[in-house]
Design a protein around this motif. Structure first.
Motif, PDB file in Angstrom:
ATOM      1  N   SER A   1     -11.501   6.544 -27.694  1.00 43.28           N
ATOM      2  CA  SER A   1     -10.687   5.683 -27.130  1.00 43.28           C
ATOM      3  C   SER A   1      -9.376   5.144 -27.893  1.00 43.28           C
ATOM      4  O   SER A   1      -8.459   4.972 -27.174  1.00 43.28           O
ATOM      5  CB  SER A   1     -11.622   4.234 -27.421  1.00 43.28           C
TER       6      SER A   1
ATOM      7  N   GLY B   1      -6.810   7.907 -27.149  1.00 38.57           N
ATOM      8  CA  GLY B   1      -6.488   7.769 -25.496  1.00 38.57           C
ATOM      9  C   GLY B   1      -5.527   6.503 -25.523  1.00 38.57           C
ATOM     10  O   GLY B   1      -4.170   6.595 -24.795  1.00 38.57           O
ATOM     11  N   PHE B   2      -5.864   5.464 -26.269  1.00 36.63           N
ATOM     12  CA  PHE B   2      -4.999   4.500 -26.146  1.00 36.63           C
ATOM     13  C   PHE B   2      -3.574   4.810 -26.646  1.00 36.63           C
ATOM     14  O   PHE B   2      -2.424   4.314 -26.275  1.00 36.63           O
ATOM     15  CB  PHE B   2      -5.502   3.302 -26.696  1.00 36.63           C
TER      16      PHE B   2
ATOM     17  N   GLY C   1      -2.049   7.657 -27.284  1.00 39.36           N
ATOM     18  CA  GLY C   1      -1.403   8.580 -26.387  1.00 39.36           C
ATOM     19  C   GLY C   1      -0.762   8.000 -25.350  1.00 39.36           C
ATOM     20  O   GLY C   1       0.394   8.295 -24.933  1.00 39.36           O
ATOM     21  N   SER C   2      -1.436   7.009 -24.421  1.00 38.45           N
ATOM     22  CA  SER C   2      -0.909   6.324 -23.269  1.00 38.45           C
ATOM     23  C   SER C   2       0.352   5.365 -23.861  1.00 38.45           C
ATOM     24  O   SER C   2       1.075   5.300 -23.268  1.00 38.45           O
ATOM     25  CB  SER C   2      -2.036   5.725 -22.548  1.00 38.45           C
ATOM     26  N   ALA C   3       0.248   4.953 -24.966  1.00 39.18           N
ATOM     27  CA  ALA C   3       1.027   3.976 -25.430  1.00 39.18           C
ATOM     28  C   ALA C   3       2.417   4.751 -25.774  1.00 39.18           C
ATOM     29  O   ALA C   3       3.503   4.296 -25.528  1.00 39.18           O
ATOM     30  CB  ALA C   3       0.780   3.010 -26.650  1.00 39.18           C
TER      31      ALA C   3
ATOM     32  N   PHE D   1       3.461   7.867 -24.632  1.00 34.25           N
ATOM     33  CA  PHE D   1       3.915   8.215 -23.494  1.00 34.25           C
ATOM     34  C   PHE D   1       4.871   7.122 -22.566  1.00 34.25           C
ATOM     35  O   PHE D   1       5.659   7.233 -22.054  1.00 34.25           O
ATOM     36  CB  PHE D   1       2.717   8.703 -22.446  1.00 34.25           C
ATOM     37  N   GLY D   2       4.168   5.905 -22.894  1.00 38.25           N
ATOM     38  CA  GLY D   2       4.739   4.689 -21.793  1.00 38.25           C
ATOM     39  C   GLY D   2       6.174   4.434 -22.796  1.00 38.25           C
ATOM     40  O   GLY D   2       7.171   4.270 -22.060  1.00 38.25           O
TER      41      GLY D   2
ATOM     42  N   ASN E   1       8.682   7.311 -22.063  1.00 38.18           N
ATOM     43  CA  ASN E   1       9.150   7.190 -20.714  1.00 38.18           C
ATOM     44  C   ASN E   1      10.040   6.006 -20.572  1.00 38.18           C
ATOM     45  O   ASN E   1      11.130   6.106 -19.985  1.00 38.18           O
ATOM     46  CB  ASN E   1       7.998   6.959 -19.825  1.00 38.18           C
TER      47      ASN E   1
END
Length: 131
Positions: free
Chosen positions: A27, A30-31, A33-35, A37-38, A41
């Motif tokens: 978890s 994943g968190f 990685g998404s942070a 990526f955001g 971006n």
């Protein structure tokens, strides 16, 4: 018997703790990685929008510069209708602005004033759409 039950219950607790730890680790990864990526971006889109704004400003300033040059040549030609430099400048500016129709009049005047200049005739033909 008690020792057997205690050992098996300890194993169950350890098994459950390991699964929870793995789930927590997955978890968090994943968190994170998404942070990341955001954030990447967000900065990427900010940089590209700044680049687009700079290009738009350069285009606007180029157009306004050409318009100012056109007004200057028109002002000179109002005082001196046969000024060769102003006629050439006006024709060139209008051609650069993709105003071929507007370039025809000063080019025709240049051809009349200087019939020996082949370059004026060629530009006039190009402005009229002839090759």
């Amino acid at each position: 018997m008690e020792s057997i039950q205690t050992k098996s219950s300890n194993r169950r607790v350890r098994k459950g703790d390991g699964t929870k730890q793995i789930f927590a680790l997955v978890s968090m990864v994943g968190f994170a990685g998404s942070a990341i990526f955001g954030i990447v971006n967000l900065f990427g889109s900010g940089l590209s929008s700044q680049h687009q704004q700079k290009q738009a400003a350069a285009t606007v300033s180029q157009e306004s510069l050409l318009a100012a040059q056109e007004r200057g040549y028109v002002t000179v030609l109002q005082r001196e209708p046969q000024n060769q430099t102003a006629l050439e400048g006006l024709a060139n500016v209008r051609l650069e602005m993709n105003n071929r129709v507007g370039a025809i009049d000063p080019l025709e005047k240049l051809v009349k004033l200087h019939p020996d200049r082949a370059d004026y005739k060629v530009l006039l033909g190009q402005a009229k759409g002839k090759k």
